[in-house]
Motif scaffolding. Sequence first.
Motif, PDB file in Angstrom:
ATOM      1  N   ARG A 100       0.833  -1.202   0.000  1.00 14.36           N
ATOM      2  CA  ARG A 100       0.000   0.000   0.000  1.00 14.36           C
ATOM      3  C   ARG A 100       0.870   1.255   0.000  1.00 14.36           C
ATOM      4  NH1 ARG A 100      -3.480  -0.748   4.751  1.00 14.36           N
ATOM      5  NH2 ARG A 100      -4.747  -1.997   3.321  1.00 14.36           N
ATOM      6  N   ASN A 101       1.906   1.263   0.811  1.00 18.33           N
ATOM      7  CA  ASN A 101       2.803   2.418   0.862  1.00 18.33           C
ATOM      8  C   ASN A 101       3.560   2.601  -0.446  1.00 18.33           C
ATOM      9  OD1 ASN A 101       2.992   1.117   3.947  1.00 18.33           O
ATOM     10  ND2 ASN A 101       2.617   3.303   3.858  1.00 18.33           N
ATOM     11  N   ARG A 102       3.911   1.501  -1.103  1.00 21.33           N
ATOM     12  CA  ARG A 102       4.590   1.594  -2.396  1.00 21.33           C
ATOM     13  C   ARG A 102       3.660   2.173  -3.456  1.00 21.33           C
ATOM     14  NH1 ARG A 102       9.378  -1.573  -3.003  1.00 21.33           N
ATOM     15  NH2 ARG A 102      10.029  -2.424  -0.987  1.00 21.33           N
ATOM     16  N   TYR A 103       2.396   1.835  -3.365  1.00 20.82           N
ATOM     17  CA  TYR A 103       1.430   2.422  -4.281  1.00 20.82           C
ATOM     18  C   TYR A 103       1.280   3.908  -3.992  1.00 20.82           C
ATOM     19  CZ  TYR A 103      -2.995   3.424  -6.615  1.00 20.82           C
ATOM     20  OH  TYR A 103      -3.972   3.983  -7.404  1.00 20.82           O
ATOM     21  N   TRP A 104       1.208   4.281  -2.720  1.00 20.70           N
ATOM     22  CA  TRP A 104       1.091   5.692  -2.356  1.00 20.70           C
ATOM     23  C   TRP A 104       2.276   6.502  -2.873  1.00 20.70           C
ATOM     24  CZ3 TRP A 104      -0.392   4.987   3.518  1.00 20.70           C
ATOM     25  CH2 TRP A 104      -1.725   4.577   3.606  1.00 20.70           C
ATOM     26  N   SER A 105       3.457   5.916  -2.808  1.00 20.96           N
ATOM     27  CA  SER A 105       4.657   6.639  -3.230  1.00 20.96           C
ATOM     28  C   SER A 105       4.939   6.468  -4.720  1.00 20.96           C
ATOM     29  CB  SER A 105       5.868   6.163  -2.421  1.00 20.96           C
ATOM     30  OG  SER A 105       6.090   4.776  -2.611  1.00 20.96           O
ATOM     31  N   GLU A 106       3.994   5.894  -5.446  1.00 23.39           N
ATOM     32  CA  GLU A 106       4.067   5.700  -6.906  1.00 23.39           C
ATOM     33  C   GLU A 106       5.247   4.822  -7.314  1.00 23.39           C
ATOM     34  OE1 GLU A 106       2.093   8.960  -9.266  1.00 23.39           O
ATOM     35  OE2 GLU A 106       3.175  10.191  -7.800  1.00 23.39           O
ATOM     36  N   LYS A 107       5.556   3.842  -6.470  1.00 25.47           N
ATOM     37  CA  LYS A 107       6.589   2.852  -6.787  1.00 25.47           C
ATOM     38  C   LYS A 107       5.993   1.494  -7.118  1.00 25.47           C
ATOM     39  CE  LYS A 107      10.090   5.569  -6.408  1.00 25.47           C
ATOM     40  NZ  LYS A 107      10.869   5.940  -7.622  1.00 25.47           N
TER      41      LYS A 107
END
Length: 418
Positions: free
Chosen positions: A253-260
């Motif tokens: 989820r955090n990787r999606y938030w950070s566009e990674k």
Amino acid sequence: MRRRTLLYGAMAAPLLAACSGQSESTETGGGRTTLSYGVWDVAQVPGLQKVIDAFEKRNPRISVRMELTPWSSYWTTLKTAMRGGTAPDVFWMNAVNFQLYASNGVLEPLSGHIKSDATPVDRHPESLVKLYSYQGTQYGLPKDFDTIGLWYNKALFDKAGIKYPDATWTWDDVRDAAAELTNPRERVHGIAAEMDRQCQLYPAIHGAGGYVLKGGKSGFGDERSIEGLRYWTDMIDRGWSPPQSAMVESKGRNRYWSEKAAMVYDLSAMSGQMYAVPALKDHGGIAVLPKGRERATIIHGLANVISAKSEKKAAAWKFVHFMAGREAAEIQASAGVTISSYAGTQDAWLKSMPEFDLKHFIEMQEYAVPYPSSKNTAVWENLQYPLLGAAFSGKGGIESAARTLGKQMDRALKEERA
């Protein structure tokens, strides 16, 4: 002592102890009754307070005080409070823990109240209502529900020249897109195949035509279930997703938030947090889950329950009854945090974040599978991560790991029935 006794006793003892506890009542003849209401999600507090305000306006002799406990300590705190006789009068319950609490007699039966007051239970998804029924008795009433959708980053799709996901997408389309969207130089992965039960494991298992739990038996050793798990591990093996070992500190989820991560399976309940990320509000997209052998998602929702030892049960029931009605549902939906489970009240939630295609989460109710649970759900769920972890970290062996998990889960299920 038998293993079952150790496992079950460790979980059940605090619950059973509640039966001897006493709580101080403020439900007196001419006074004002104050109810305590146990919750864990800070994001829902503002909306819940509006619901409480509306309830108190209709019931001027009853006040409700929220008791917020973070998810990380909610269940431990609740069990301790029950043992000490200080549990909230009304509190949130989930499917994972429900049967354990209901079977130990610490929840107030609601079936009689529902019949007497004609509570509109039929306005809530039948699958959720059944989740909170135990041996023919209703103990909880749903307040909201979640389904899982495919979140995607439109900017990354545009950059790769890939069409956005839609209802025609299959698992093959996900694989093709994940391969094209993965960009090692920019440390971007096509998808985040995190080892998450509700968002990844269970939807894929059912999408492959498998099952998690059926007839008191584990489905992890079923070939279709293994196919669903392999859907995720293959993408890790090919480098289209980070391995689980890399997502311990930086979740998918955090990787999606950070566009990674260009794609992620995630909850409808995360919509508000997604909306709060400027980039995602601008170019975050939502689609129904792509089809495997079958089309499937997982549905789950929270319920309000009453402590069997509450000395304010009449007031507590008035509050739970109100929470299960249209007025409370519409107020909750307008807060934009979660989907109200009361039929016909979701429009306010849809309008709260117009940039997102939130309607897809509601559309998926048609083929949603209830979150699997048993009396001691946590016992067999706790086996999953240790046994599947290596395969989800790119080390292979998902087939043997899933079969081993199935056998151990069956033993746990047999012990809980003994």
